[in-house]
Every structure is written in structure tokens, then in C-alpha cells.
Design an enzyme around this catalytic site. Structure first.
Site, PDB file in Angstrom:
ATOM      1  N   LYS A  80     -11.569 -41.687  33.486  1.00  0.00           N
ATOM      2  CA  LYS A  80     -10.557 -42.414  32.509  1.00  0.00           C
ATOM      3  C   LYS A  80     -10.499 -41.557  31.199  1.00  0.00           C
ATOM      4  CE  LYS A  80      -8.952 -46.614  31.759  1.00  0.00           C
ATOM      5  NZ  LYS A  80      -8.544 -47.396  32.659  1.00  0.00           N
ATOM      6  N   GLY A 178      -4.473 -62.247  25.292  1.00  0.00           N
ATOM      7  CA  GLY A 178      -3.735 -60.862  25.288  1.00  0.00           C
ATOM      8  C   GLY A 178      -2.424 -60.865  26.065  1.00  0.00           C
ATOM      9  N   VAL A 182       0.503 -56.424  30.966  1.00  0.00           N
ATOM     10  CA  VAL A 182      -0.113 -56.961  31.933  1.00  0.00           C
ATOM     11  C   VAL A 182      -0.333 -58.515  31.887  1.00  0.00           C
ATOM     12  CG1 VAL A 182      -2.052 -57.244  33.573  1.00  0.00           C
ATOM     13  CG2 VAL A 182      -1.280 -54.951  32.794  1.00  0.00           C
ATOM     14  N   TYR A 184       1.196 -60.489  29.580  1.00  0.00           N
ATOM     15  CA  TYR A 184       2.478 -61.199  29.691  1.00  0.00           C
ATOM     16  C   TYR A 184       2.918 -61.328  31.137  1.00  0.00           C
ATOM     17  CZ  TYR A 184       6.773 -63.186  28.035  1.00  0.00           C
ATOM     18  OH  TYR A 184       7.944 -64.104  28.002  1.00  0.00           O
TER      19      TYR A 184
END
Length: 355
Positions: A80, A178, A182, A184
Site C-alpha cells: 500500500k 460513506g 465504492v 455510492y
């Protein structure tokens, strides 16, 4: 500032810090494990409260990517990267050119993709400096967020089926925290399936869009945890399941897209003891890396989406094993992921000795 002693450091292979004075790039790249293949993981741009928070985040996220790839059966490791800065104010072409140069220094041991605060367009700028970028238009996949949302939707369906013995989501109430790409996207799938949506997000226009287009009910951020719903779907940042929030939950299923939802590992047991079925985040949000594993000139979207839908069966396997062994679903997911990695390590060792 400790690196090797925090609990988030899990025998990472490398943790590298990059700074470019011209663009003011401040980035950290963490490679957790490359046993299964090169470390693939997104690039998060966030205005962290401290550098320690940034380190903590990149270590937790890279470890999660190792387990995510292993559990998904991919020949990829875990890594990451984080860029410290406000994604709405501090982006520049020079910054992502410099980031591309940073990624290139790892010689392919780390492959970057988009994540919170970054876009496909940002990573395409970085691609000018390195071939080790995934999830861009060049690979015919583009933004992997829709694939991630599709995977989370299938994992959520599996959890709803296992807990409520329902083959449909119609009429179930889902609280979604949130509404990024993703979150939505997940809401769109849920609305189409007939679920009732309760949503929150720090970005007002996203909430308004969900209310107007999907018929969602909006609530304030702090109120999302104690909504009288069937499913809670965390789709923002991590550590949202903690000592303060878990007692507020009325939902009997937690299934969302956010990485590292558990503030601490023990919180998985806390959820289990309260009768809440937890769909391990890295098990159900693996759609993005699965679709990226398919990218290339022969990319077949239909096949990729079918593979991502397999998250449903993987989730059911986790839930059954957790119930049979009376341990948390998070522990089961970890064990399955580790078992595969350890098996490959043994096989690699045997090949090396034979050679």
C-alpha cells in the site's frame, strides 16, 4: 517514531519514505509480503493528523492487502502507499510524476492503483514514470471502484442470507457510511435490489445525490451507528468498529467496503458475542484487485465480474467455518489467508532445496 515495534508492523518486507521538494510529495510505500507475487495495493491521499497516523495506516492497509489477495486466490502480494496531503487542495501533475518515480524505485515489487483520494487520472500521470501501475485505461479495466462495489454487494448478500435466511434484499434496511465511488456504487446495487437506504457522508453533494436519485434517507455522521437497520455498511475510512460504536449498533450484520474496519482485532469477537455477523472487510472488498488481476489486452469483463461474484461463496464458507469452530469470522478469514501463504512458502522452500 517507532517503526518495528508497533502492533501494526507485521514483519513487513519493506517500508519506504519518499520526499520530493519540488512537488512537496511526502509518501510512504509499505510492502508487506510478496510470497504469492508482487505486492498490489492502492495509493491513498489523505491529510493525516500526524505522520504517525500515516505510518499506522499504511502498515495496516498493506497487511490487509496481503490477506485480501491470498483469500481471493490471486498470485499477488500485499502492499500500500499513502501520500500525505489534502486531495482536494494539494494535487498537482508534478506530485504524481514524483510519485511515479518513487514507485519505480521498487523495481516491480510494488504495483500501485487508485484508492481514497486518488483517481485513475492521477495514476495515469504516475504511469509516465513507471510501468508498475494498475487499474488504469491502459489495462482496459479503468477505475476498479465499480468492481469493488459489485464484490461488496455480493458479500453483503451472502451475509444477509446467512443471518436472515433471505434470498433477497428487498425490504431490508441498510445504513451506509460513506458515499465515495465504492459506497455510492454499493448503494446503487442495493436500491436496485429493493433495499431501504439510510446514508451519511462528510461530502454534502454526495448525500444529496443519494437522496434524490436513490430515495435514501440522510442522517448526520454520528447518528449512522444507532439506526434501526438490518445491515450496517461501513464504506468510509477504517477503525469505525470500536469500543464506542459497537454498543450503538442495532444491525445484526456488518458488511461494508472500508478497509480495516476493526479498530482492534478483539472487536471481531465483540461483534460475535453481540450476535452481529461481521463480513471481514478484505474478504468482501476484493473486487478491485480481482478485476485488476484480469487486466490486459484480452480483458473479459464478463468473466471478471463472474469471478468477483464468487465473493458470495467465499463469504458463506467463512461464516460456516466460524460457526462450526465458534470463533470470529475475522479469525477464520485470517487463517484461510495465512494457510495459503504458508503452503506456498513451504513449496518454495522445497523447490529451492531441490534446485
Amino acid at each position: 517514531m517507532a517503526i518495528f515495534t508497533p502492533r501494526e508492523f507485521d514483519d513487513h518486507e519493506s517500508v519506504l519514505f519518499f520526499h520530493d521538494k519540488k512537488s512537496n510529495l511526502k509518501a510512504i510505500i509499505a510492502v508487506h509480503d510478496t510470497t504469492l507475487g508482487p505486492a498490489l495495493g492502492g495509493t491513498r491521499m489523505w491529510e493525516y493528523a500526524s505522520e504517525e497516523d500515516a505510518i499506522d495506516d499504511v502498515l495496516r492497509l498493506s497487511r490487509g492487502m496481503t490477506y485480501k489477495s491470498s483469500l481471493a486466490g490471486l498470485n499477488l502480494g500485499g502492499g500500500k502507499s499513502v501520500i500525505i496531503g489534502n486531495a482536494r487542495e494539494h494535487k498537482s501533475e508534478d506530485l504524481f510524476v514524483a510519485f511515479g518515480r518513487a514507485v519505480h524505485q521498487l523495481n516491480g515489487s510494488y504495483i500501485a492503483a487508485e484508492d481514497v483520494g486518488t483517481t485513475v487520472e492521477d495514476l495515469e500521470i504516475a504511469r509516465r514514470e513507471t510501468p508498475h501501475i494498475a487499474g488504469i485505461s491502459e489495462g482496459n479495466v479503468g477505475n476498479p471502484s465499480p468492481a469493488t462495489a459489485w464484490g461488496v454487494f455480493n458479500g453483503l448478500k451472502a451475509a444477509a442470507h446467512y443471518r436472515y435466511k433471505k434470498d433477497t434484499l428487498h425490504g431490508l434496511k441498510v445504513a451506509v457510511q460513506g458515499l465515495g465511488n465504492v459506497g455510492y456504487g454499493l448503494c446503487e446495487h442495493l436500491a436496485k435490489a429493493g433495499a431501504e437506504l439510510i446514508v451519511t457522508d462528510i461530502h454534502g453533494p454526495s448525500v444529496e445525490k443519494a437522496v434524490q436519485k436513490l430515495g435514501a434517507k440522510a442522517v448526520y455522521s454520528d447518528d449512522i451507528f444507532h439506526q434501526d437497520v438490518d445491515i450496517f455498511a461501513p464504506c468510509a475510512l477504517g477503525a469505525v468498529l470500536n469500543d464506542q460504536t459497537i454498543p450503538k449498533l442495532k444491525a445484526k450484520v456488518v458488511a461494508g467496503a472500508a478497509n480495516n474496519q476493526l479498530a482492534e482485532a478483539r472487536h471481531a469477537s465483540d461483534l460475535m458475542n453481540r450476535g452481529i455477523l461481521y463480513a471481514p472487510d478484505y474478504a468482501i472488498n476484493a473486487g478491485g484487485i480481482i478485476v485488476i488481476s484480469h487486466e490486459g489486452p484480452d480483458y473479459n469483463k464478463k468473466k471478471a465480474m463472474k469471478d468477483i461474484a464468487g465473493i458470495y461463496d467465499t463469504s458463506i464458507k467463512i461464516f460456516k467455518r466460524a460457526e462450526q469452530q465458534n470463533i470470529s469470522t475475522a479469525d477464520v478469514a485470517d487463517r484461510i489467508a495465512i494457510e495459503r501463504i504458508e503452503k506456498v512458502k513451504i513449496e518454495n522452500s522445497q523447490l529451492a532445496m531441490a534446485g
